[in-house]
Design a protein around this motif. Structure first.
Motif, PDB file in Angstrom:
ATOM      1  N   GLY A 103       0.800  -1.222   0.000  1.00 16.26           N
ATOM      2  CA  GLY A 103       0.000   0.000   0.000  1.00 16.26           C
ATOM      3  C   GLY A 103       0.830   1.269   0.000  1.00 16.26           C
ATOM      4  N   ASP A 104       2.132   1.132   0.253  1.00 20.56           N
ATOM      5  CA  ASP A 104       3.027   2.285   0.340  1.00 20.56           C
ATOM      6  C   ASP A 104       4.418   1.802  -0.029  1.00 20.56           C
ATOM      7  OD1 ASP A 104       4.629   4.438   1.022  1.00 20.56           O
ATOM      8  OD2 ASP A 104       4.188   4.354   3.153  1.00 20.56           O
ATOM      9  N   GLY A 105       4.862   2.075  -1.228  1.00 22.37           N
ATOM     10  CA  GLY A 105       6.137   1.579  -1.733  1.00 22.37           C
ATOM     11  C   GLY A 105       7.333   1.961  -0.890  1.00 22.37           C
ATOM     12  N   ARG A 106       7.206   3.009  -0.075  1.00 23.26           N
ATOM     13  CA  ARG A 106       8.336   3.438   0.756  1.00 23.26           C
ATOM     14  C   ARG A 106       8.385   2.705   2.080  1.00 23.26           C
ATOM     15  NH1 ARG A 106       7.084   9.059   2.029  1.00 23.26           N
ATOM     16  NH2 ARG A 106       5.007   8.236   1.864  1.00 23.26           N
ATOM     17  N   GLY A 107       7.240   2.215   2.542  1.00 28.54           N
ATOM     18  CA  GLY A 107       7.177   1.578   3.852  1.00 28.54           C
ATOM     19  C   GLY A 107       7.559   0.108   3.800  1.00 28.54           C
ATOM     20  N   VAL A 108       7.930  -0.412   4.962  1.00 26.74           N
ATOM     21  CA  VAL A 108       8.302  -1.819   5.091  1.00 26.74           C
ATOM     22  C   VAL A 108       7.376  -2.468   6.110  1.00 26.74           C
ATOM     23  CG1 VAL A 108      10.140  -3.421   5.785  1.00 26.74           C
ATOM     24  CG2 VAL A 108      10.704  -1.346   4.505  1.00 26.74           C
ATOM     25  N   LEU A 109       6.895  -3.656   5.761  1.00 27.44           N
ATOM     26  CA  LEU A 109       6.068  -4.443   6.667  1.00 27.44           C
ATOM     27  C   LEU A 109       6.894  -5.569   7.258  1.00 27.44           C
ATOM     28  CD1 LEU A 109       2.696  -5.029   4.762  1.00 27.44           C
ATOM     29  CD2 LEU A 109       3.102  -3.526   6.700  1.00 27.44           C
ATOM     30  N   ALA A 110       6.721  -5.797   8.536  1.00 30.71           N
ATOM     31  CA  ALA A 110       7.265  -6.991   9.188  1.00 30.71           C
ATOM     32  C   ALA A 110       6.094  -7.945   9.361  1.00 30.71           C
ATOM     33  CB  ALA A 110       7.867  -6.632  10.538  1.00 30.71           C
ATOM     34  N   ARG A 111       6.342  -9.232   9.135  1.00 28.91           N
ATOM     35  CA  ARG A 111       5.286 -10.238   9.234  1.00 28.91           C
ATOM     36  C   ARG A 111       5.800 -11.419  10.047  1.00 28.91           C
ATOM     37  NH1 ARG A 111       0.990 -10.543   6.193  1.00 28.91           N
ATOM     38  NH2 ARG A 111       1.931  -9.225   4.600  1.00 28.91           N
ATOM     39  N   ILE A 112       4.987 -11.890  10.966  1.00 32.02           N
ATOM     40  CA  ILE A 112       5.357 -13.056  11.757  1.00 32.02           C
ATOM     41  C   ILE A 112       5.196 -14.306  10.889  1.00 32.02           C
ATOM     42  CG2 ILE A 112       3.042 -13.349  12.767  1.00 32.02           C
ATOM     43  CD1 ILE A 112       4.517 -14.132  15.422  1.00 32.02           C
ATOM     44  N   THR A 113       6.135 -15.223  11.003  1.00 32.17           N
ATOM     45  CA  THR A 113       6.081 -16.477  10.248  1.00 32.17           C
ATOM     46  C   THR A 113       5.380 -17.545  11.089  1.00 32.17           C
ATOM     47  OG1 THR A 113       8.180 -17.263  11.149  1.00 32.17           O
ATOM     48  CG2 THR A 113       8.294 -15.933   9.107  1.00 32.17           C
ATOM     49  N   PRO A 114       5.019 -18.664  10.464  1.00 27.86           N
ATOM     50  CA  PRO A 114       4.478 -19.769  11.262  1.00 27.86           C
ATOM     51  C   PRO A 114       5.448 -20.206  12.372  1.00 27.86           C
ATOM     52  CG  PRO A 114       4.020 -20.144   8.945  1.00 27.86           C
ATOM     53  CD  PRO A 114       4.940 -18.937   9.020  1.00 27.86           C
ATOM     54  N   GLU A 115       6.753 -20.200  12.075  1.00 35.63           N
ATOM     55  CA  GLU A 115       7.750 -20.536  13.093  1.00 35.63           C
ATOM     56  C   GLU A 115       7.740 -19.500  14.219  1.00 35.63           C
ATOM     57  OE1 GLU A 115       8.359 -20.289   9.805  1.00 35.63           O
ATOM     58  OE2 GLU A 115       8.747 -22.367   9.251  1.00 35.63           O
ATOM     59  N   GLY A 116       7.533 -18.229  13.845  1.00 36.17           N
ATOM     60  CA  GLY A 116       7.450 -17.167  14.840  1.00 36.17           C
ATOM     61  C   GLY A 116       6.239 -17.345  15.751  1.00 36.17           C
ATOM     62  N   ARG A 117       5.120 -17.760  15.166  1.00 33.72           N
ATOM     63  CA  ARG A 117       3.919 -18.014  15.974  1.00 33.72           C
ATOM     64  C   ARG A 117       4.163 -19.172  16.944  1.00 33.72           C
ATOM     65  NH1 ARG A 117      -0.576 -15.147  14.587  1.00 33.72           N
ATOM     66  NH2 ARG A 117      -0.569 -14.207  12.503  1.00 33.72           N
ATOM     67  N   GLY A 118       4.850 -20.203  16.468  1.00 32.76           N
ATOM     68  CA  GLY A 118       5.161 -21.336  17.342  1.00 32.76           C
ATOM     69  C   GLY A 118       6.083 -20.939  18.479  1.00 32.76           C
ATOM     70  N   ALA A 119       7.120 -20.174  18.144  1.00 33.15           N
ATOM     71  CA  ALA A 119       8.061 -19.711  19.177  1.00 33.15           C
ATOM     72  C   ALA A 119       7.353 -18.798  20.168  1.00 33.15           C
ATOM     73  CB  ALA A 119       9.236 -18.983  18.519  1.00 33.15           C
ATOM     74  N   LEU A 120       6.470 -17.938  19.673  1.00 27.96           N
ATOM     75  CA  LEU A 120       5.726 -17.039  20.551  1.00 27.96           C
ATOM     76  C   LEU A 120       4.823 -17.831  21.483  1.00 27.96           C
ATOM     77  CD1 LEU A 120       4.827 -14.207  21.458  1.00 27.96           C
ATOM     78  CD2 LEU A 120       3.142 -14.270  19.596  1.00 27.96           C
ATOM     79  N   GLY A 121       4.130 -18.830  20.967  1.00 30.16           N
ATOM     80  CA  GLY A 121       3.238 -19.633  21.809  1.00 30.16           C
ATOM     81  C   GLY A 121       3.979 -20.273  22.969  1.00 30.16           C
ATOM     82  N   ALA A 122       5.142 -20.856  22.674  1.00 29.26           N
ATOM     83  CA  ALA A 122       5.943 -21.481  23.731  1.00 29.26           C
ATOM     84  C   ALA A 122       6.454 -20.438  24.719  1.00 29.26           C
ATOM     85  CB  ALA A 122       7.111 -22.249  23.107  1.00 29.26           C
ATOM     86  N   ALA A 123       6.932 -19.307  24.195  1.00 30.92           N
ATOM     87  CA  ALA A 123       7.486 -18.257  25.062  1.00 30.92           C
ATOM     88  C   ALA A 123       6.401 -17.636  25.933  1.00 30.92           C
ATOM     89  CB  ALA A 123       8.165 -17.181  24.218  1.00 30.92           C
ATOM     90  N   MET A 124       5.188 -17.507  25.421  1.00 33.99           N
ATOM     91  CA  MET A 124       4.105 -16.885  26.194  1.00 33.99           C
ATOM     92  C   MET A 124       3.755 -17.708  27.431  1.00 33.99           C
ATOM     93  SD  MET A 124       3.407 -13.932  25.027  1.00 33.99           S
ATOM     94  CE  MET A 124       1.829 -13.520  25.755  1.00 33.99           C
ATOM     95  N   LYS A 125       3.890 -19.021  27.350  1.00 35.59           N
ATOM     96  CA  LYS A 125       3.629 -19.855  28.534  1.00 35.59           C
ATOM     97  C   LYS A 125       4.656 -19.543  29.623  1.00 35.59           C
ATOM     98  CE  LYS A 125       1.468 -23.504  25.897  1.00 35.59           C
ATOM     99  NZ  LYS A 125       1.660 -24.769  25.237  1.00 35.59           N
ATOM    100  N   SER A 126       5.913 -19.462  29.241  1.00 34.23           N
ATOM    101  CA  SER A 126       6.968 -19.118  30.200  1.00 34.23           C
ATOM    102  C   SER A 126       6.797 -17.686  30.701  1.00 34.23           C
ATOM    103  CB  SER A 126       8.345 -19.247  29.547  1.00 34.23           C
ATOM    104  OG  SER A 126       8.567 -20.564  29.124  1.00 34.23           O
ATOM    105  N   TYR A 127       6.430 -16.801  29.805  1.00 39.53           N
ATOM    106  CA  TYR A 127       6.233 -15.397  30.140  1.00 39.53           C
ATOM    107  C   TYR A 127       5.128 -15.252  31.188  1.00 39.53           C
ATOM    108  CZ  TYR A 127       5.112 -10.426  29.188  1.00 39.53           C
ATOM    109  OH  TYR A 127       4.865  -9.087  29.285  1.00 39.53           O
ATOM    110  N   GLY A 128       3.998 -15.887  30.945  1.00 38.69           N
ATOM    111  CA  GLY A 128       2.887 -15.823  31.895  1.00 38.69           C
ATOM    112  C   GLY A 128       3.280 -16.360  33.261  1.00 38.69           C
ATOM    113  N   ALA A 129       3.988 -17.486  33.266  1.00 41.07           N
ATOM    114  CA  ALA A 129       4.428 -18.073  34.539  1.00 41.07           C
ATOM    115  C   ALA A 129       5.408 -17.140  35.251  1.00 41.07           C
ATOM    116  CB  ALA A 129       5.064 -19.437  34.290  1.00 41.07           C
TER     117      ALA A 129
END
Length: 165
Positions: A103-129
């Protein structure tokens, strides 16, 4: 009256009375210790910093799992260059990708990957604890409620631009 601020006993910090200085130092010490403790646990268990987990969480909650780099920097209250370095590191780990914003040729988007979602899910359990163990368990329910409201008020004031140093 010398040594007082509006009738209160002055502290070593100009403009603060003793109770205010104590409150500020206790807050600052607790905030630094809680952050460092939770950060260390996340790095040890998941090779992710607390900043990484917050960034991945923002991406995971964004529409399509993507956000503009500038928006991430603003949400994380971080310099854009710091977020760029962080995204670059997470990219090397396969947890995010970067691409031009369609939508904007000058801007950059960061996108979470499936691996990133998996790593986040595991980390969130430790984070909450870790949050429960190192923050919540030290407080009563009314203290948690008061802490939440007080921090919300402080953040709202800082977002609106008052007061600044």
């Amino acid at each position: 009256m010398p040594g007082t601020i509006g009738g209160r006993t002055a502290s070593d910090t100009p403009g603060l009375d003793i109770a205010e200085q104590r409150a500020w130092h206790n807050f600052l010490d607790a905030a630094h210790r809680v952050f460092a403790t939770i950060n260390r646990a996340l790095v040890d268990e998941h090779d992710l910093t607390l900043h990484d987990v917050r960034l991945l969480e923002l991406l995971a909650r964004s529409p399509g799992g993507a956000a503009r780099m500038g928006d991430l920097a603003e949400a994380l209250t971080a310099l854009p260059s710091r977020v760029t370095r962080q995204i670059h590191r997470l990219e090397k780990q396969g947890l995010v990708t970067r691409a031009a914003n369609p939508g904007d040729g000058r801007g950059v988007l960061a996108r979470i990957t499936p691996e990133g979602r998996g790593a986040l899910g595991a980390a969130m359990k430790s984070y909450g604890a870790a949050v429960r163990t190192n923050f919540l368990d030290s407080l009563t329910r009314p203290q948690v409620t008061a802490m939440s409201e007080n921090c919300r008020k402080i953040s709202a004031g800082l977002r609106s631009g008052y007061p600044s140093a």
